[in-house]
Design an enzyme around this catalytic site. Structure first.
Site, short mmCIF file in Angstrom:
data_model
loop_
_atom_site.label_atom_id
_atom_site.label_comp_id
_atom_site.label_asym_id
_atom_site.label_seq_id
_atom_site.Cartn_x
_atom_site.Cartn_y
_atom_site.Cartn_z
N GLY A 1 0.78 -1.16 0.03
CA GLY A 1 -0.08 0.06 -0.13
C GLY A 1 0.89 1.13 0.02
N CYS A 2 0.24 2.13 0.43
CA CYS A 2 1.05 3.67 0.40
C CYS A 2 2.38 3.45 1.08
CB CYS A 2 -0.08 4.71 1.08
SG CYS A 2 0.84 6.24 1.03
#
Length: 166
Positions: free
Chosen positions: A10-11
């Protein structure tokens, strides 16, 4: 000995912020990993995944310990998504260095699946690490949550603790 691993879940901001605080971590950089174009940017990194390049001291922590923490701070059962972030940039990937790490990662994924903590099976991909396809993200992304303490993150330590204690 100093070793490197690249993890995507993810981020990259939230992952970096949590990983950097772990015992044995020497350095972290947020990177774009695994794509095809040269010199990706935040605006143009199609095919790349947001990831964290981790340098660690293997006398203080292990590849297995890093995987254990990695699977505690993101949801590996989603494909191309973490929290509100959706798209191929946000998939879960372990970039391994050699066959030993690949086998350890496969074994660890079996442990995570057997835990039944997630609503579905682990979707984490395994890819051989190619440092020629790892590009440091722009400076404003590095240490983002240190610079912006109330900035966005979807990463946190999930309930259940270590998979190594199961």
């Amino acid at each position: 000995m100093i070793k490197k691993i690249v993890l995507a879940g993810g981020c990259f901001w939230g992952m970096e912020d949590l990983i950097r605080k772990q015992i044995g971590i020497i350095n972290t950089d947020v990177v774009y990993a695994g794509g095809q174009i040269e010199s990706p940017t935040y605006e143009n990194h199609r095919g790349y995944t947001e990831a964290v390049l981790i340098e660690y001291n293997d006398e203080q922590t292990t590849f297995e310990n890093l995987l254990d923490f990695f699977f505690q701070i993101h949801d590996p059962s989603t494909y191309n998504q973490q929290g509100n972030d959706i798209g191929e940039s946000y998939k879960s990937i372990i970039f391994y260095n050699d066959d030993q790490e690949m086998n350890e990662a496969k074994d660890f994924i079996q442990i995570v699946n057997a835990s039944n903590r997630w609503p579905g099976p682990v979707m984490t991909e395994l890819k051989r690490l190619d440092m020629d396809k790892v590009y440091k993200a722009e400076e404003y992304h590095q240490d983002y949550l240190m610079k912006t303490p109330k900035g966005y993150t979807c990463h946190y330590l999930r309930e259940g603790g270590s998979y190594l204690k199961i």
